[in-house]
Design an enzyme around this catalytic site. Structure first.
Site, short mmCIF file in Angstrom:
data_model
loop_
_atom_site.label_atom_id
_atom_site.label_comp_id
_atom_site.label_asym_id
_atom_site.label_seq_id
_atom_site.Cartn_x
_atom_site.Cartn_y
_atom_site.Cartn_z
N SER A 139 35.30 39.64 20.14
CA SER A 139 34.63 39.27 19.18
C SER A 139 33.62 40.32 18.80
O SER A 139 33.15 41.16 19.70
CB SER A 139 33.52 38.09 19.48
OG SER A 139 32.75 37.69 18.63
N TYR A 152 28.10 33.67 26.21
CA TYR A 152 29.28 34.18 25.45
C TYR A 152 29.32 35.41 24.86
O TYR A 152 30.19 35.97 25.09
CB TYR A 152 29.31 32.90 24.00
CG TYR A 152 30.38 33.45 23.09
CD1 TYR A 152 31.76 33.27 23.53
CD2 TYR A 152 30.32 34.11 22.14
CE1 TYR A 152 32.94 33.58 22.63
CE2 TYR A 152 31.40 34.49 21.22
CZ TYR A 152 32.47 33.98 21.70
OH TYR A 152 33.60 34.41 20.70
#
Length: 258
Positions: A139, A152
């Site tokens: 990401s 995360y």
């Protein structure tokens, strides 16, 4: 010629689109996620549309020994994995100390530990054959720290660092490792991460199909790290690293605050 792909988190979103794109080339797929019903429906769709073989292994990859169960299942089925796509993962909004520690550790188990275990096993098999590709879904979160999604963002930073190093170790063996680092994508991710109502998801994001196609093609070309949006790629590679760290932290926190 064998060209079987193993896709984790394949029941929906980007994972399902990876499967559709790979199958459209006439190649077999191995699909794994927790939802057997969704996997069976996708397998039937791909087999009917493209005449390929779709293998379904429904399991919880984030559970203790989940990765080993998948490895054993694939081995018992006699399948040779030529492409590994580590797509499974989840996030979670909120301050670290306010979130359940079981959720935070579960995120590490799935986003990091399972990815490492599968990359180790199937990467070694590919290296022994002298050919193979690994695509790890990271990401743009992996380029910066993420207040209100601290764990995360940290897991995706791990994925980026680990994948780049692994590619350097394996490329001379004929195996490439790529990282797909998209921005926000319109999938069920925001539901599980509880991100609705934040500026991060306000724009709606790119479609799973476009992101999967971008990442798959970049992997096929042997690219190392790819961001699916050029302006976003420029931002995370060239602008954010030059900004004061406190400014970056405050900016990311504002994006993820409800």
């Amino acid at each position: 010629m064998s060209n079987i792909v193993l896709i984790t988190g394949a029941s929906s979103g980007i994972g399902a689109e990876f499967a559709r794109y790979h199958a459209s080339n006439g190649s077999d797929v191995v699909l794994t996620a927790r939802s057997k019903d969704k996997l069976d429906a996708l397998a039937a769709e791909l087999q009917d549309a493209h005449g390929i073989k779709a293998h379904v292994f429904a399991l919880d990859l984030g559970a203790p020994e989940g990765a080993q169960v998948l490895i054993d299942t694939v081995t018992s089925a006699g399948l040779q994995i030529d492409i590994l796509i580590n797509n499974a993962g989840f996030g979670g909004q909120g301050r670290h100390i306010d979130r359940q520690i079981t959720d935070e550790l579960g995120m590490i188990d799935l986003n990091v530990k399972a990815l490492v275990a599968l990359s180790h096993h199937f990467g070694r098999e590919m290296a022994m054959r002298g050919k193979g590709r690994v695509l790890n879904v990271g990401s743009t979160a992996g380029f910066m720290p993420g207040p209100l999604q601290a764990v995360y963002f940290a897991t995706k930073a791990f994925v980026k660092s680990f994948s780049e190093a692994l590619d350097q170790e394996l490329r001379w063996k004929g195996v490439t490792v790529a990282v797909l680092a998209p921005g926000y994508v319109g999938t069920g991710f925001a539901d599980r991460a509880d991100l609705h109502g934040t500026n991060l998801v306000k724009g709606g994001g790119k479609t799973p199909a476009s992101v999967a196609k971008h990442g798959y093609n970049a992997m096929s070309r042997g690219e190392l790290v790819t961001v699916n949006e050029m302006p976003l790629g420029f931002l995370v590679n060239w602008i954010i690293p030059l900004l004061p760290r406190r400014s970056v932290l405050k900016m990311i926190e504002r994006m993820q605050r409800k």
